[in-house]
Design an enzyme around this catalytic site. Structure first.
Site, PDB file in Angstrom:
ATOM      1  N   GLU A   1      32.156  -8.434  10.194  1.00 33.94           N
ATOM      2  CA  GLU A   1      33.329  -7.605  10.519  1.00 33.94           C
ATOM      3  C   GLU A   1      32.891  -6.205  10.949  1.00 33.94           C
ATOM      4  O   GLU A   1      33.345  -5.670  11.959  1.00 33.94           O
ATOM      5  CB  GLU A   1      34.239  -7.528   9.311  1.00 33.94           C
ATOM      6  CG  GLU A   1      35.294  -6.427   9.362  1.00 33.94           C
ATOM      7  CD  GLU A   1      35.559  -5.843   7.984  1.00 33.94           C
ATOM      8  OE1 GLU A   1      35.051  -4.745   7.699  1.00 33.94           O
ATOM      9  OE2 GLU A   1      36.287  -6.477   7.206  1.00 33.94           O
TER      10      GLU A   1
ATOM     11  N   ASP B   1      36.995 -13.497  11.274  1.00 28.80           N
ATOM     12  CA  ASP B   1      37.406 -12.226  11.871  1.00 28.80           C
ATOM     13  C   ASP B   1      36.210 -11.478  12.445  1.00 28.80           C
ATOM     14  O   ASP B   1      36.287 -10.883  13.522  1.00 28.80           O
ATOM     15  CB  ASP B   1      38.176 -11.366  10.872  1.00 28.80           C
ATOM     16  CG  ASP B   1      37.354 -10.922   9.677  1.00 28.80           C
ATOM     17  OD1 ASP B   1      36.404 -11.641   9.283  1.00 28.80           O
ATOM     18  OD2 ASP B   1      37.656  -9.854   9.112  1.00 28.80           O
TER      19      ASP B   1
END
Length: 365
Positions: free
Chosen positions: A74, A131
């Site tokens: 991330e 993500d």
């Protein structure tokens, strides 16, 4: 958020217009004209230097200084996106090289989720975080187009295909984005599938659709919106960070996770706004809590509505200011006009929020 993947690991550790036409009725009325943001130039050199000097090692590693100075996919993705937005090609290349050599070491083309400077080896959990993968691919695609560098474009395409192949799931009746390859599916855990709605980086999905059109990114978008509506239908109208959708009509907090609208979910409104979805009704509900009722951005128990922690760092305040700006045209408070980075995550949210305001709502500045 990717840093929470260790908790999960205990359970197994187009044309742009065409895409939005496919999304149809589940999108807000104006969605057919929405395009992903082009944020290049909207992170100022001074703000970027303050961020870079505090959180970016010369090796290109993004440091999460609130979590033992680890790095995660991330953070590498956010770092790439912000370096691109600041027009800093040298630092972008450094971040990309570290990401390529230290994170993209899985056989399936995805990134491992965590790199720990204090561990030997530095990667002790090879699971991915969807993500992080999406943010990396998105930033690479934007940089490849803007800077006409095929290396970035080709790497983005390879990663987008890996994301589509391994983390998009059609069970149970939804097109899901699983948080990771292992530990979240119906086969992996009794309450599976489990999802995290903050992993839907909506602004990136149309870009991924152009990179890997063989996968159902429009379905990921559509059912992400549907799941958000279902997850916010309870008394508090707030989604938990980690949600079991085994009962597809009544999502609930996943087993082993606190029933919290927490550090993960608080970025959902920012992602919606950055994707041009400011007319989603849920944002008005959140504005009522954050701004009208003066509760502020907080970690909240989704069952009782009790505030468990008020979040007062500048980056969290920027989330509520961005929401007020987008919905009502409210001016950004003077206290937010000078960047004062302290911790990696809220500092990142600050720059993403202010770049959005600079791009789409300059009248709020």
């Amino acid at each position: 958020m990717s840093r929470d993947m260790n908790a999960a690991s205990c359970f197994l550790s187009l044309s742009m217009a065409a895409l939005f036409i496919l999304l149809g009725a589940v999108q807000p009325a104006r969605s057919a004209t929405v395009e992903p943001l082009n944020v290049a130039g909207f992170v100022s050199s001074s703000d970027w230097e303050a961020y870079r000097s505090r959180f970016v090692e010369d090796s290109g590693r993004i440091i999460d200084n609130a979590n033992g100075n680890i790095s995660h996919s991330e953070g590498q993705g956010y770092g790439l996106l912000l370096a691109f937005a600041a027009g800093d090609r040298l630092t972008f290349e450094k971040i990309w090289n570290f990401t390529l050599t230290e994170f993209l070491i899985r056989d399936d083309g995805l990134a491992v989720w965590k790199w720990d400077p204090s561990a030997t080896p530095h990667v002790t959990d090879r699971n991915n975080a969807a993500d992080g993968d999406i943010l990396i691919a998105y930033a690479l695609a934007k940089a490849g187009t803007a800077w006409q560098d095929q290396r970035y474009t080709q790497a983005a395409q390879k990663l987008a295909r890996a994301i589509g192949k391994t983390t998009i799931s059609r069970n149970p009746g939804f097109v899901l984005l699983l948080p990771g390859v292992k530990g979240f599916s119906q086969a992996d855990r009794p309450d599976g599938p489990v999802v995290n709605l903050s992993y839907w980086v909506f602004e990136a999905l149309p870009v991924l659709a152009t990179l890997a059109p063989e996968f159902d990114w429009s379905g990921v978008w559509r059912d992400g919106v549907t799941l958000l509506r279902l997850a916010t239908a309870g008394r508090t109208h707030l989604p938990a960070d980690w949600i079991s959708i085994r009962n597809r009509q009544q999502p609930r907090t996943a087993d082993g996770f606190p029933p919290e609208f927490g550090y993960n979910s608080l970025r959902i409104p920012l992602y919606l706004l950055r994707a041009g979805m400011s007319d989603m009704e849920w944002l008005k509900t959140l504005k009522q809590r954050w701004i009208t009722d003066k509760e502020g951005v907080a970690v909240i128990n989704v069952l009782t509505g009790e505030v468990e922690e008020h979040l007062t760092d500048q980056g969290y305040v920027a989330l509520s200011a961005t929401l007020a700006c987008a919905l009502d045209g409210t001016k950004v408070p003077d206290a937010l006009k000078t960047f004062e980075p302290n911790l990696y995550y809220p500092a990142t949210l600050y720059l993403l929020s202010m770049s959005l305001i600079g791009e789409k709502y300059p009248q709020c500045l």
